[in-house]
Write a protein that holds these residues in place. Structure first.
Motif, PDB file in Angstrom:
ATOM      1  N   ALA A  17       0.837  -1.201   0.000  1.00  0.00           N
ATOM      2  CA  ALA A  17       0.000   0.000   0.000  1.00  0.00           C
ATOM      3  C   ALA A  17       0.871   1.249   0.000  1.00  0.00           C
ATOM      4  N   ASP A  18       1.940   1.232   0.807  1.00  0.00           N
ATOM      5  CA  ASP A  18       2.868   2.359   0.841  1.00  0.00           C
ATOM      6  C   ASP A  18       3.565   2.533  -0.509  1.00  0.00           C
ATOM      7  N   TRP A  68      12.068   2.683 -12.315  1.00  0.00           N
ATOM      8  CA  TRP A  68      11.536   2.912 -10.968  1.00  0.00           C
ATOM      9  C   TRP A  68      11.185   1.582 -10.312  1.00  0.00           C
ATOM     10  N   GLY A  69      10.566   0.695 -11.060  1.00  0.00           N
ATOM     11  CA  GLY A  69      10.191  -0.598 -10.515  1.00  0.00           C
ATOM     12  C   GLY A  69      11.392  -1.413 -10.081  1.00  0.00           C
ATOM     13  N   HIS A  70      12.419  -1.464 -10.905  1.00  0.00           N
ATOM     14  CA  HIS A  70      13.608  -2.240 -10.554  1.00  0.00           C
ATOM     15  C   HIS A  70      14.337  -1.625  -9.351  1.00  0.00           C
ATOM     16  N   GLU A  71      14.334  -0.305  -9.261  1.00  0.00           N
ATOM     17  CA  GLU A  71      14.958   0.340  -8.102  1.00  0.00           C
ATOM     18  C   GLU A  71      14.236  -0.040  -6.813  1.00  0.00           C
ATOM     19  N   GLN A  72      12.898  -0.024  -6.854  1.00  0.00           N
ATOM     20  CA  GLN A  72      12.125  -0.384  -5.661  1.00  0.00           C
ATOM     21  C   GLN A  72      12.297  -1.861  -5.313  1.00  0.00           C
ATOM     22  N   GLU A  90       1.310   4.305  -2.964  1.00  0.00           N
ATOM     23  CA  GLU A  90       1.232   5.745  -2.699  1.00  0.00           C
ATOM     24  C   GLU A  90       2.466   6.457  -3.230  1.00  0.00           C
ATOM     25  N   ARG A  91       3.635   5.878  -3.009  1.00  0.00           N
ATOM     26  CA  ARG A  91       4.862   6.510  -3.497  1.00  0.00           C
ATOM     27  C   ARG A  91       4.929   6.504  -5.025  1.00  0.00           C
ATOM     28  N   ALA A  92       4.449   5.425  -5.629  1.00  0.00           N
ATOM     29  CA  ALA A  92       4.445   5.368  -7.087  1.00  0.00           C
ATOM     30  C   ALA A  92       3.591   6.489  -7.670  1.00  0.00           C
ATOM     31  N   ARG A  93       2.413   6.727  -7.075  1.00  0.00           N
ATOM     32  CA  ARG A  93       1.541   7.798  -7.564  1.00  0.00           C
ATOM     33  C   ARG A  93       2.175   9.169  -7.367  1.00  0.00           C
ATOM     34  N   ALA A  94       2.971   9.303  -6.312  1.00  0.00           N
ATOM     35  CA  ALA A  94       3.598  10.599  -6.027  1.00  0.00           C
ATOM     36  C   ALA A  94       4.843  10.841  -6.877  1.00  0.00           C
ATOM     37  N   GLU A  95       5.577   9.784  -7.187  1.00  0.00           N
ATOM     38  CA  GLU A  95       6.889   9.944  -7.812  1.00  0.00           C
ATOM     39  C   GLU A  95       6.898   9.727  -9.321  1.00  0.00           C
ATOM     40  N   GLU A 118      -1.824   0.629 -10.237  1.00  0.00           N
ATOM     41  CA  GLU A 118      -2.898  -0.253  -9.788  1.00  0.00           C
ATOM     42  C   GLU A 118      -2.450  -0.977  -8.517  1.00  0.00           C
ATOM     43  N   PHE A 119      -3.112  -0.677  -7.407  1.00  0.00           N
ATOM     44  CA  PHE A 119      -2.821  -1.344  -6.139  1.00  0.00           C
ATOM     45  C   PHE A 119      -3.702  -2.578  -6.029  1.00  0.00           C
TER      46      PHE A 119
END
Length: 268
Positions: free
Chosen positions: A118-119, A158-162, A122-127, A135-136
């Motif tokens: 969930a967190d 971004w996905g690979h970094e996370q 939220e960060r994906a939508r912000a960044e 899509e959560f």
């Protein structure tokens, strides 16, 4: 009349259906949702199964041992599309969730990851740019760039970094990057478990994650000479030929899948 011999790969549709009809009591069918039972849409929430799918799946379930949908979607979503089907099992989030006896059963090792996912959403939508649809799914986060293909590299980076930072798994798909908990579960594992004690199984898929399901059928055939596995791809321009090359047969669309099943059921 003597039973047919197990078809040789790649079998004709006729020989595959004939053998399956003879083995109906021990035959199982598994389907992906997006791109197989439903056209892929720009808005994931807008996806609906093709009109003929519900009836033909229920008819199929009455003829064979088991019918199941194995999807990257949550079970909660699948229930809204297939709640009228009384005899079709639902596997959500690559098997992390299962609709069983009227309730959702979640893989216990994945459940603690819900707050973290969930967190992450939220960060994906912000960044990320607003053109990337986030899509959560409770136990995963999907980054869709279908309407903005020029942002594929940004979504992927971004996905690979996370994934590296938080120890997550990453799954590529049709114009999407998905982040999942570090839990050992995929469609191949669902199928490996799902075909135990069966004599015949079909899997219909359209994406790279479905190749693992195809591989599970091939692996079962390798250890059980009496088992027959049929791999069916649904054509699309986004995965190219990879899924079709791994399959026995390719159909042109979700509507063609429903027509193919309707025709096949006449053999029973």
């Amino acid at each position: 009349m003597a039973e047919s011999a197990r078809p040789i790969h790649p079998p004709t549709a006729d020989s595959a259906w004939r053998y399956t009809a003879e083995q109906a009591a021990r035959s199982r069918f598994f389907f992906d949702f997006d791109g197989v039972l439903s056209p892929v849409t720009d808005d994931p929430d807008a996806s609906q199964p093709v009109a003929a799918a519900l009836g033909v799946l229920e008819d199929l379930a009455a003829k064979v041992d088991r019918v199941a949908i194995v999807s990257a979607r949550p079970v909660s979503f699948l229930r809204t599309r297939f709640e009228s089907l009384a005899h079709v099992d639902l596997y959500g989030l690559y098997g992390l969730e299962v609709w069983h006896e009227g309730r959702v059963v979640t893989e216990p090792t994945a459940e603690p990851w819900v707050p973290a996912m969930a967190d992450l959403a939220e960060r994906a939508r912000a960044e990320l740019p607003s053109e990337i649809l986030v899509e959560f799914k409770r136990l995963s986060v999907a980054l869709h760039y279908r309407t903005a293909p020029q942002l594929a590299d940004e979504a992927g980076a971004w996905g690979h970094e996370q994934a590296e930072r938080h120890g997550l798994k990453i799954q590529g798909g049709r114009m999407v990057v998905e982040l999942k908990p570090p839990v050992d579960q995929d469609k191949g594992m669902v199928i490996s478990e799902g075909v135990k004690d069966s004599g015949c199984a079909w899997y219909f898929g359209d994406d790279m994650s479905d190749i693992k399901a195809f591989d599970a059928l091939r692996a079962r055939e390798a250890v059980d000479p009496e088992f027959f596995g049929m791999c069916v791809a649904v054509a699309n321009p986004e995965t190219g030929a990879d899924v079709s090359v791994a399959a026995d047969l390719t159909l042109e669309s979700p509507a063609a899948v429903a027509d193919f099943l309707t025709d096949g059921l006449r053999r029973f």
